[in-house]
Design an enzyme around this catalytic site. Structure first.
Site, mmCIF file in Angstrom:
data_model
loop_
_atom_site.group_PDB
_atom_site.id
_atom_site.type_symbol
_atom_site.label_atom_id
_atom_site.label_comp_id
_atom_site.label_asym_id
_atom_site.label_seq_id
_atom_site.Cartn_x
_atom_site.Cartn_y
_atom_site.Cartn_z
ATOM 1 N N SER A 129 0.680 -5.255 -5.551
ATOM 2 C CA SER A 129 1.891 -5.156 -6.171
ATOM 3 C C SER A 129 1.664 -5.460 -7.931
ATOM 4 C CB SER A 129 2.947 -6.162 -5.706
ATOM 5 O OG SER A 129 4.122 -5.798 -5.959
ATOM 6 N N ASP A 285 6.079 3.051 0.901
ATOM 7 C CA ASP A 285 6.638 2.345 -0.372
ATOM 8 C C ASP A 285 7.647 2.921 -1.043
ATOM 9 O OD1 ASP A 285 6.776 0.379 -2.483
ATOM 10 O OD2 ASP A 285 4.590 -0.101 -2.252
ATOM 11 N N HIS A 316 6.129 -1.400 1.280
ATOM 12 C CA HIS A 316 5.672 -2.006 0.050
ATOM 13 C C HIS A 316 4.816 -3.206 0.739
ATOM 14 C CE1 HIS A 316 4.672 -3.402 -3.692
ATOM 15 N NE2 HIS A 316 5.224 -4.817 -3.660
#
Length: 340
Positions: A129, A285, A316
């Site tokens: 991330s 995602d 995600h």
């Protein structure tokens, strides 16, 4: 959690112009730096993450094996462990904490790596991330230093759609009257819970909810139990509202093209990367979709770069260490890259 060390940065002039005085970078290391200092790995934290929440990818027999590598986890500025709104003295405390960019974060991490440890080459930079965003930034800022990179579930530039998603998160948090424009006496709990509810629709995929994976794999008894027990619990777990907003600004303004010397040219910055790369987006995602990373890999023209999509429904959070199959997929990619 006091299982970390502090690198005193003194005064740091930030990219946006403010000076963060008496700045501190918190970090934790695993393993031992070898004699020629060739086994170092940097593994930055993610949005709201602290160093201990990165440890699921480190272990004996894994790619990030402390018996083989010296692994450094630097805490992102704003995460509550390094210099942050919640721990910085006036005048830059709380709502007045200055804007920090990914370039700033990687710059102070570079100082830790070079000044404190004397490391000149990194075997690998990796992260999830915002940790993936910092991975890209490392490879652009210091192309001759980063030998390999594996960003997972992240991006080299925050998309407009991602920016808008984060606006929703921010609006939910700051709508709480208790927030008081960032000068609250106690955490704005209503705002944090609302933020969690907004985030819940983005962190996992539609298929994850359709298949009720939160029951089968995570042990929650119902959808509401998951929203309260996982999501609200996540943001109430020692996370400070101003810290979250500071990191959110960093995320929204993520763009390797803003690195000095590239004049905002994102594509030219990607072309400066030299590291051997495996870029790993997750199949479903919702805010770092594979097609965005396919675009990035296509412009890493000076690097040996491969796009490798993490399959499955976890969205995600395929990169969050919750699903053993996803962890194995990421770990296998890291092993392959480190063995190359």
């Amino acid at each position: 959690m006091n299982d970390h060390e502090i690198f005193e940065l003194e005064d740091v002039v930030l990219q946006e112009g403010a000076t963060l005085r008496h700045a501190r970078l918190a970090y934790k290391t695993f393993g031992t730096l070898n004699e020629d200092k060739s086994n170092a790995i940097v593994y930055p934290t993610w949005y709201s993450g602290r160093h201990w929440e990165n440890e699921w990818l480190i272990g004996e027999g894994m790619a990030l094996d402390p018996n083989e590598y010296f692994i450094i986890i630097p805490n992102m500025l704003g995460n509550g462990v390094s210099s942050s709104p919640s721990n910085t003295p006036p005048p830059y405390d709380n709502a007045r904490f200055p804007h920090v960019t990914l370039y700033d974060n990687v710059g102070v991490q570079h100082r830790l790596v070079t000044e404190h440890f004397g490391i000149e080459k990194l075997a690998l930079v990796t992260g999830w991330s915002m940790g993936a965003q910092q991975t890209y930034q490392w490879a652009v800022s210091y192309p001759d230093m980063v030998e390999r990179m594996l960003p997972f579930c992240g991006s080299s530039k925050t998309s407009r759609h991602n920016f808008v998603f984060l606006e929703g998160v921010k609006a939910a948090l700051t709508a709480d009257d208790a927030f008081k424009n960032g000068w609250y006496d106690e955490q704005p709990i209503k705002g944090l819970r609302s933020m969690a509810r907004v985030y819940a629709g983005w962190g996992f995929s539609q298929a994850f909810y359709w298949d009720e994976v939160y029951k089968e794999k995570l042990g929650f008894s119902s959808l509401e139990d998951f929203l309260v027990g996982f999501w609200e619990g996540f943001f109430l777990d020692g996370r400070d509202a101003n810290n979250l907003l500071a990191m959110l600004w960093t995320w929204q303004n993520g763009d390797v093209g803003k690195t000095p010397g590239f004049d905002g040219d994102h594509v030219r910055a990607l072309g400066a990367i030299k590291a051997k790369a495996i870029v790993m987006p997750a199949e479903k995602d919702l805010y770092f979709p594979p097609e965005d990373e396919e675009y990035a890999v296509g412009h890493m023209t000076n690097a040996e770069a491969e796009l490798r999509v993490i399959p499955g429904v976890w969205g995600h959070f395929a990169g969050g260490g919750l699903n053993p199959e996803d962890t194995e997929f990421i770990d296998n990619g890291l092993k392959e890259l480190l063995d190359s």
